[in-house]
Design an enzyme around this catalytic site. Structure first.
Site, mmCIF file in Angstrom:
data_model
loop_
_atom_site.group_PDB
_atom_site.id
_atom_site.type_symbol
_atom_site.label_atom_id
_atom_site.label_comp_id
_atom_site.label_asym_id
_atom_site.label_seq_id
_atom_site.Cartn_x
_atom_site.Cartn_y
_atom_site.Cartn_z
ATOM 1 N N SER A 7 -5.398 -16.575 25.049
ATOM 2 C CA SER A 7 -5.312 -18.132 24.626
ATOM 3 C C SER A 7 -4.343 -18.689 25.620
ATOM 4 O O SER A 7 -3.399 -17.832 26.166
ATOM 5 C CB SER A 7 -4.966 -18.029 23.206
ATOM 6 O OG SER A 7 -3.953 -17.243 22.841
ATOM 7 N N GLU A 9 -1.680 -22.144 25.655
ATOM 8 C CA GLU A 9 -1.247 -23.131 25.057
ATOM 9 C C GLU A 9 -0.769 -24.534 25.638
ATOM 10 O O GLU A 9 -0.297 -24.421 26.773
ATOM 11 C CB GLU A 9 0.427 -22.569 24.517
ATOM 12 C CG GLU A 9 1.254 -23.636 23.599
ATOM 13 C CD GLU A 9 2.105 -23.091 22.738
ATOM 14 O OE1 GLU A 9 2.101 -21.758 22.040
ATOM 15 O OE2 GLU A 9 3.446 -23.560 22.839
ATOM 16 N N ASP A 100 11.275 -26.771 13.792
ATOM 17 C CA ASP A 100 12.730 -27.073 13.953
ATOM 18 C C ASP A 100 12.786 -28.454 13.496
ATOM 19 O O ASP A 100 12.087 -29.210 14.576
ATOM 20 C CB ASP A 100 13.416 -26.545 14.972
ATOM 21 C CG ASP A 100 13.327 -24.951 15.516
ATOM 22 O OD1 ASP A 100 13.667 -24.254 14.283
ATOM 23 O OD2 ASP A 100 12.616 -24.562 16.245
ATOM 24 N N PHE A 207 15.192 -23.188 27.989
ATOM 25 C CA PHE A 207 14.190 -22.832 26.830
ATOM 26 C C PHE A 207 14.670 -21.476 26.259
ATOM 27 O O PHE A 207 14.873 -21.573 24.908
ATOM 28 C CB PHE A 207 12.983 -22.531 27.530
ATOM 29 C CG PHE A 207 12.291 -24.073 27.601
ATOM 30 C CD1 PHE A 207 12.608 -25.287 26.915
ATOM 31 C CD2 PHE A 207 10.905 -24.002 28.281
ATOM 32 C CE1 PHE A 207 11.659 -26.275 27.390
ATOM 33 C CE2 PHE A 207 10.153 -24.824 28.647
ATOM 34 C CZ PHE A 207 10.551 -26.141 28.072
ATOM 35 N N HIS A 257 -0.899 -14.723 25.136
ATOM 36 C CA HIS A 257 -0.963 -16.263 24.600
ATOM 37 C C HIS A 257 0.013 -16.731 25.838
ATOM 38 O O HIS A 257 1.042 -16.491 25.739
ATOM 39 C CB HIS A 257 -0.432 -16.469 23.265
ATOM 40 C CG HIS A 257 -0.583 -17.795 22.825
ATOM 41 N ND1 HIS A 257 -1.582 -18.458 22.457
ATOM 42 C CD2 HIS A 257 0.407 -18.678 22.848
ATOM 43 C CE1 HIS A 257 -1.392 -19.913 22.258
ATOM 44 N NE2 HIS A 257 0.169 -19.948 22.382
HETATM 45 P P1 FAD Z 1 9.954 -18.952 9.764
HETATM 46 O O1 FAD Z 1 9.024 -17.533 9.948
HETATM 47 O O2 FAD Z 1 9.879 -19.378 8.483
HETATM 48 O O3 FAD Z 1 11.299 -18.326 10.179
HETATM 49 C C1 FAD Z 1 12.196 -19.083 10.559
HETATM 50 C C2 FAD Z 1 13.639 -18.432 10.406
HETATM 51 O O4 FAD Z 1 14.205 -18.187 8.853
HETATM 52 C C3 FAD Z 1 13.817 -16.849 10.630
HETATM 53 O O5 FAD Z 1 14.929 -16.735 11.060
HETATM 54 C C4 FAD Z 1 13.561 -15.844 9.396
HETATM 55 O O6 FAD Z 1 13.963 -14.737 9.698
HETATM 56 C C5 FAD Z 1 14.232 -16.790 8.463
HETATM 57 N N1 FAD Z 1 13.551 -16.612 7.263
HETATM 58 C C6 FAD Z 1 12.181 -16.692 6.701
HETATM 59 N N2 FAD Z 1 12.267 -16.611 5.413
HETATM 60 C C7 FAD Z 1 13.473 -16.493 5.064
HETATM 61 C C8 FAD Z 1 13.987 -16.610 3.530
HETATM 62 N N3 FAD Z 1 13.225 -16.398 2.528
HETATM 63 N N4 FAD Z 1 15.373 -16.678 3.337
HETATM 64 C C9 FAD Z 1 16.051 -16.697 4.523
HETATM 65 N N5 FAD Z 1 15.635 -16.547 5.898
HETATM 66 C C10 FAD Z 1 14.435 -16.681 5.981
HETATM 67 N N6 FAD Z 1 7.750 -25.369 16.888
HETATM 68 C C11 FAD Z 1 7.376 -26.484 16.822
HETATM 69 O O7 FAD Z 1 8.139 -27.484 16.151
HETATM 70 N N7 FAD Z 1 6.223 -26.948 17.092
HETATM 71 C C12 FAD Z 1 5.221 -25.850 17.558
HETATM 72 O O8 FAD Z 1 4.107 -26.267 17.799
HETATM 73 C C13 FAD Z 1 5.805 -24.832 17.691
HETATM 74 N N8 FAD Z 1 4.962 -23.529 18.175
HETATM 75 C C14 FAD Z 1 5.389 -22.282 18.198
HETATM 76 C C15 FAD Z 1 4.471 -21.309 18.869
HETATM 77 C C16 FAD Z 1 4.775 -19.943 18.842
HETATM 78 C C17 FAD Z 1 3.854 -19.050 19.082
HETATM 79 C C18 FAD Z 1 6.095 -19.553 18.648
HETATM 80 C C19 FAD Z 1 6.518 -18.291 18.449
HETATM 81 C C20 FAD Z 1 7.182 -20.772 18.078
HETATM 82 C C21 FAD Z 1 6.643 -22.091 17.877
HETATM 83 N N9 FAD Z 1 7.627 -22.988 17.651
HETATM 84 C C22 FAD Z 1 7.116 -24.387 17.373
HETATM 85 C C23 FAD Z 1 9.045 -22.590 17.366
HETATM 86 C C24 FAD Z 1 9.297 -22.344 15.755
HETATM 87 O O9 FAD Z 1 8.960 -23.544 15.133
HETATM 88 C C25 FAD Z 1 10.831 -22.049 15.606
HETATM 89 O O10 FAD Z 1 10.912 -20.719 16.240
HETATM 90 C C26 FAD Z 1 11.219 -22.063 14.234
HETATM 91 O O11 FAD Z 1 12.732 -21.831 14.374
HETATM 92 C C27 FAD Z 1 10.690 -20.917 13.341
HETATM 93 O O12 FAD Z 1 9.446 -21.025 12.998
HETATM 94 P P2 FAD Z 1 8.813 -19.957 12.255
HETATM 95 O O13 FAD Z 1 7.382 -20.466 11.856
HETATM 96 O O14 FAD Z 1 8.891 -18.743 12.829
HETATM 97 O O15 FAD Z 1 9.581 -19.794 10.691
#
Ligand code: FAD
Length: 275
Positions: A7, A9, A100, A207, A257
């Site tokens: 895929s 992005e 974020d 980055f 990806h």
């Molecule tokens: P989560 O899975 O919620 O994790 C975030 C952090 O919180 C981690 O450190 C985890 O260990 C911690 N955590 C989770 N649950 C708990 C809990 N219950 N208690 C304490 N800590 C906890 N960002 C964007 O803004 N837009 C995008 O389109 C985008 N696309 C992305 C695509 C990919 C494939 C990837 C890998 C990242 C992308 N990001 C994007 C970046 C991403 O949003 C950031 O890395 C963000 O900081 C974490 O998102 P997450 O969904 O992994 O969060």
């Protein structure tokens, strides 16, 4: 070798000129027949309309597309409205993230972590969407510990994710170790490796600092030694990342990806090396 499942992005263009350029990029990359294109989403409202517009264009051109959806800063109501809008456009895939917040953006909204978003999407829309979540073989920068991060990943999968895409990395062993650990937890969803082509040293360093990806010392030093010799950076980058992709696929990665950065050349060159 069997054709890998891959895929690509994009990020949503900010200007009419960028949109025009992306149309040409997408048409070219479409010739590689990726499984789908995904389009990033800015937390806090910066690129949200651009995400939907770009996804709709891709679908209209006959390719499959997945909007990213980040929940930080959102409310249940705003996410529900977006999900309904995506459904009404026939969108069937979502990359579900926490996101974020841009600095200075105050309210963090009603969702704290991505597992809550996945749970909400399933509760609201059942099995309509195929949901991909993010994975961090080199550990998310805000994680309390590698084990906590692994358990956070497990929660997202248990909440209903179908698959995962990793943050990019250049250490294949980190990926294999992560997959092994998830296997021990009984996680069986495909974990597709996120691949960042290397084309620009300064951009890569910026980055990688932000997202916690480690650039191996030898790669960093070699890239730095090329100065502004962009052709050498690209050739070396293709070699390093091409070998990484080969190793990942040979080691059982279910797919790749590509973070295309809205460019054709590096993704195409990598792909041609693999098929
Ligand atoms: P989560 O899975 O919620 O994790 C975030 C952090 O919180 C981690 O450190 C985890 O260990 C911690 N955590 C989770 N649950 C708990 C809990 N219950 N208690 C304490 N800590 C906890 N960002 C964007 O803004 N837009 C995008 O389109 C985008 N696309 C992305 C695509 C990919 C494939 C990837 C890998 C990242 C992308 N990001 C994007 C970046 C991403 O949003 C950031 O890395 C963000 O900081 C974490 O998102 P997450 O969904 O992994 O969060």
């Amino acid at each position: 070798m069997e054709t890998p499942n891959f895929s690509i992005e994009f990020y949503p263009p900010k200007t009419a000129e960028g949109a025009e350029k992306l149309r040409a990029v997408r048409a070219k990359l479409s010739e590689l027949h990726p499984k789908y294109f995904s389009v990033t989403f800015g937390a806090g409202g910066t690129t949200q309309n651009g995400t939907l517009d770009t996804v709709r264009e891709i679908l209209a051109a006959g390719d499959d597309a997945a909007p990213h959806l980040s929940c930080i800063g959102g409310t249940r109501e705003s996410i529900r409205a977006l999900l309904n809008e995506y459904k009404s456009h026939g969108i069937k895939r979502i990359v579900a993230l926490r996101g974020d917040l841009p600095s200075g953006y105050g309210a963090s909204g009603e969702f704290r972590y991505a597992n809550e978003l996945v749970e909400f999407i399933r509760a609201e829309t059942g099995d309509w969407f195929r949901i991909e979540v993010a994975a961090y073989p080199e550990v998310h920068p805000q994680a309390k510990s590698p084990q906590d991060d692994l358990l956070a990943f497990e929660r997202k999968v248990k909440a209903g994710a179908d698959a995962a895409i990793t943050q990019y990395f250049y250490n294949a062993d980190a990926y294999f170790q992560f997959v092994e650990q998830t296997g021990k937890l009984g996680i069986t969803v495909p974990i597709v490796a996120g691949i960042m082509p290397i084309t620009n040293y300064t951009q890569l360093m910026r980055f990688s600092d932000m997202c916690g990806a480690e650039i191996p010392r030898w790669v960093r030093l070699k890239l730095a030694s090329y100065g502004d010799d962009s052709a050498s950076i690209k050739a070396f980058g293709l070699d390093v990342v091409g070998s990484l992709c080969e190793r990942l696929l040979a080691g059982g990665a279910p797919g790749l990806h590509f973070y295309s950065m809205n460019q054709t050349a590096a993704t195409t060159a990598l792909w041609q090396r693999l098929v």
